[in-house]
Structure formats: structure tokens, C-alpha cells
Design a protein around this motif. Sequence first.
Motif, short mmCIF file in Angstrom:
data_model
loop_
_atom_site.label_atom_id
_atom_site.label_comp_id
_atom_site.label_asym_id
_atom_site.label_seq_id
_atom_site.Cartn_x
_atom_site.Cartn_y
_atom_site.Cartn_z
N VAL A 142 -39.66 8.55 61.21
CA VAL A 142 -40.57 8.09 62.27
C VAL A 142 -41.89 8.84 62.18
CG1 VAL A 142 -40.98 8.09 64.76
CG2 VAL A 142 -38.77 7.35 63.86
N PHE A 143 -41.81 10.15 61.96
CA PHE A 143 -43.04 10.94 61.81
C PHE A 143 -43.85 10.43 60.61
CE2 PHE A 143 -45.25 14.58 59.84
CZ PHE A 143 -46.09 14.93 60.89
N GLY A 144 -43.14 10.15 59.50
CA GLY A 144 -43.83 9.64 58.32
C GLY A 144 -44.47 8.28 58.57
N ALA A 145 -43.77 7.41 59.32
CA ALA A 145 -44.33 6.09 59.63
C ALA A 145 -45.60 6.22 60.47
CB ALA A 145 -43.29 5.25 60.36
N ILE A 146 -45.58 7.17 61.43
CA ILE A 146 -46.78 7.39 62.25
C ILE A 146 -47.92 7.91 61.40
CG2 ILE A 146 -47.73 8.74 64.16
CD1 ILE A 146 -44.93 8.63 65.45
N VAL A 147 -47.60 8.82 60.47
CA VAL A 147 -48.64 9.35 59.57
C VAL A 147 -49.26 8.22 58.74
CG1 VAL A 147 -49.05 10.81 57.54
CG2 VAL A 147 -47.68 11.68 59.46
N ILE A 148 -48.41 7.29 58.28
CA ILE A 148 -48.92 6.15 57.50
C ILE A 148 -49.90 5.33 58.33
CG2 ILE A 148 -48.26 3.91 56.52
CD1 ILE A 148 -45.78 5.24 55.40
N THR A 149 -49.57 5.08 59.61
CA THR A 149 -50.49 4.32 60.45
C THR A 149 -51.81 5.06 60.64
OG1 THR A 149 -49.65 5.24 62.54
CG2 THR A 149 -48.56 3.26 61.68
N LEU A 150 -51.74 6.40 60.69
CA LEU A 150 -52.97 7.19 60.85
C LEU A 150 -53.80 7.16 59.58
CD1 LEU A 150 -51.48 10.27 62.77
CD2 LEU A 150 -53.13 8.61 63.68
N VAL A 151 -53.15 7.38 58.43
CA VAL A 151 -53.86 7.44 57.15
C VAL A 151 -54.50 6.10 56.81
CG1 VAL A 151 -53.56 7.75 54.65
CG2 VAL A 151 -52.46 9.33 56.25
#
Length: 434
Positions: free
Chosen positions: A256-265
Motif C-alpha cells: 500500500v505504501f508503495g502504491a501511494i508512492v507510485i501515485t506521488l511519483v
Amino acid sequence: MSVSMSVLTLLLLLVLFLGAGTWIFAGLMLVGAGAMYFALDFSWVRIGSIATKVVSSSAVSWELAAIPIFIWMGDIIFRTDISNRLFRGLSPLVSRIPGGLLHTNVIGCTIFAAISGSSTATTATVGKITIPELKARGYDVSLASGSLAGAGSFGLLIPPSIAMIVYGVLAQVSIAKLFAAGLLPGVMMAALYSGYIALVSLIRPSVAPPHGEPVSWSVVLRGLLDLVPILVLMTIVLGAIYTGVATPSEAAAVGVFGAIVITLVTGQFAWQLMIDSLKSTIRVSSMILMLIAASAFLSSAIAYMHLPTMITESIAAMNLSPYGVLLILAVLYIVLGMFLDGTSMTVMTVPIAVPLIVHAGFDPLWFGVYLVIMIEMSALTPPVGLNLFILQALTGETIGKTVRAALPFFLLLCIGTALLAVFPQIVLWLPNTL
């Protein structure tokens, strides 16, 4: 009570409650209570006490925490442009293979399944990009929709899989080992699908347009960059589980943290996206967890009736071979799949099926993968084949044409299941080496 009367009682109660349109979780609870009252002569006070104890204990299992977290991870990705990036990234890699861009359905679903855990989400997410593109470029609509219907079901087989988590909790099998067990069969099925697409394209060149100009290395590299976010997320989540660094629930939180990072990047983060994904996660997770709790109560009723032992002894008296038992279960699951979704099939059958499988000499870990493939088949069978409805909406074809398009891939699933039965090490090798 004899085994035939016990089974008949349960079937009558199931037909009564589910046939009347009762919600499945409520129907399972009512069937369990009815079986205890009519078949075992338990008082309603005792039934209520059992229900309270079983439902509360089944709802606090730590392993169940992975379900909503993985669903949330997949839903966040579902609301981004990852599917567009998948198509752009895979197109240069498969354009020269017989069948061309049709292979993006198979490979795209295989990759997306590794962060989704859901068959319907995988089919819808990949299909909303590939189907319009393939139709616009002159690819055969039937083969495009059939391959997507089949490959979309990889959301159940390729880890992390919600279906495997449900089975692992109910059958008390290691979820991490189940995830490992599903990896090689998933790759095998993807190879069967792509091989079939290539073979059909060689026999009937009209299903795919002629090859274009050779793709330059710069285009291939740009495509690979599009694949980086999803491949990194997949590697982090599965790598954490397989190396033992994290439990499935902990790996899901990292995902989930990685998915949020992807949306940010990628510049796609929005609070509304997070709110919508949370709402969807709560709805889907609540449904699954309520089914599991109701199943635990029904399993208790079945155990009090000694039904698993009686059925096992009855089938043992028939002197069926292990493969005969598998064939009977396969027919049962295909029939159930015409009317029920995969989670309902799992929670209703595992209490009886697992003792049968163990008595026949099969590993419960292997059976988990077998069951998931049976559920995949149910996604391709009318009248309740969810993947078929999604494809019908995406292509605009009739349900009859969609069913015919999916039929070859249903048969390939049957072939894959037979291979796993004859060569069980395809399933067991990886989890046994971890």
C-alpha cells in the motif's frame, strides 16, 4: 443420521435460503443454524452460543488482515494509469511475436495480477486499455476478448491472491507457501495461453495484422521504463514474502505504501482517489470477511454432524482412485461455478473437500492451487461468469459470442489442471525450497 440424509438436509436448506435470494452470508448462517436445529436437535440457546463464539473467533484471525490491505493496494493501482503504462511498455516487446499485441492481454494480466489479487479487477483494468486498442488496430475481437477473459483470471492464481488467503485461513495452510505455490502454475498457464495465441495466429494470419517495421532499441527502452513502477512494486511485495522478511499482512502494508508512492511519483495522487479506494476496499473486504465468518459457523455445524468423516468414509468405500476423487470435485466445482462466485464456492466446500483430498493422498497446499484454478474456470462459465460480463461490456458483443471466445481458454485451464495433477511438483517445488 446417515450421510445421505445429512447431505440432503444441507442441500435442502441451501436451496431454500439461497434460492429465495437470501444474501449468501445470511444464507450460510441460516443453513448452519437449521442443520443444528433439525439434524442435531440443538436448542436455539446453544446454537446462539456456538454462533457467537465461532463468528467472533474467526473474525480476529491475524491472517485475515492481509485481505483488506491487499485489496486497498490493488484498488489504488486500479485508479491510476498503470494499465496504460503496461500496454505502452509491453507493445514493443511482443510486436514481432506471432499474434503481436494480443500477447499484451496475457502478459499484462500476469503482471497486474501480481499487485491486484482480484480476477475482476485484473480483467477490467487491463481490458479497458487493450480491447479498444486491439480493435482499432485490426486484431480479431474474438481472440482478443477470449484471451483477456482467460488471462484476467490470473488475478486469483498469481500471488498475492485474495482467494488463496481465504483458502489458507479456512484450511489452515501457510499463506506464504500458497503464494509461492501459485507462481509457477501461473507462469505455466500464461505460457499455454501465449502459445495458443501464437499457434492460432500462424494457422489463421487474419487474426492479427501483419508485422510492422522492426522496433528500435530506444522504443524498447522507453517501454521498459513504463514497466518499472509496477515491476518494482511487485518485486518488493513478493520478495518480502518469499524471503521471509515480512508476513503476507506486513508485505501488503508495504505494498500500500508503495502504491501511494507510485501515485506521488507519477503525479496522480489525489485525496479523492484515496477516499474512493478506501470506500471500495471497505465494501469488498466486508463482504469477504462476512462470508468467512458465516462459513466458519457452517463448518462448525458440519463438524458437529460428523459429515466430513462420513463423506470421506463413503467415498473411500467406493474405492475410487485419487484422480477419480479429483474428477468428481472438478465436476462439482464447474457446476457450482455456474451459479456462485469464487469466494462463496471456497467457503462452502473447503470444510468437506479438504478431508477428502487428504484422504486421497493429495497435499492440502497443492489442493489450494487446484481450487483456485477451479474458481478461475467459474469466471468463464455462464450464467455467473463475472469475467464474461466484463468482456461483454468492453467489446459490445453478445454474451453468446463472448462465451464462445472464452471456450478455448477454458479448455486450456482444464489442460493446465491435468498437468498439475500429473506433475504436482510444478506446484510444490517452489514452496518446498523456501
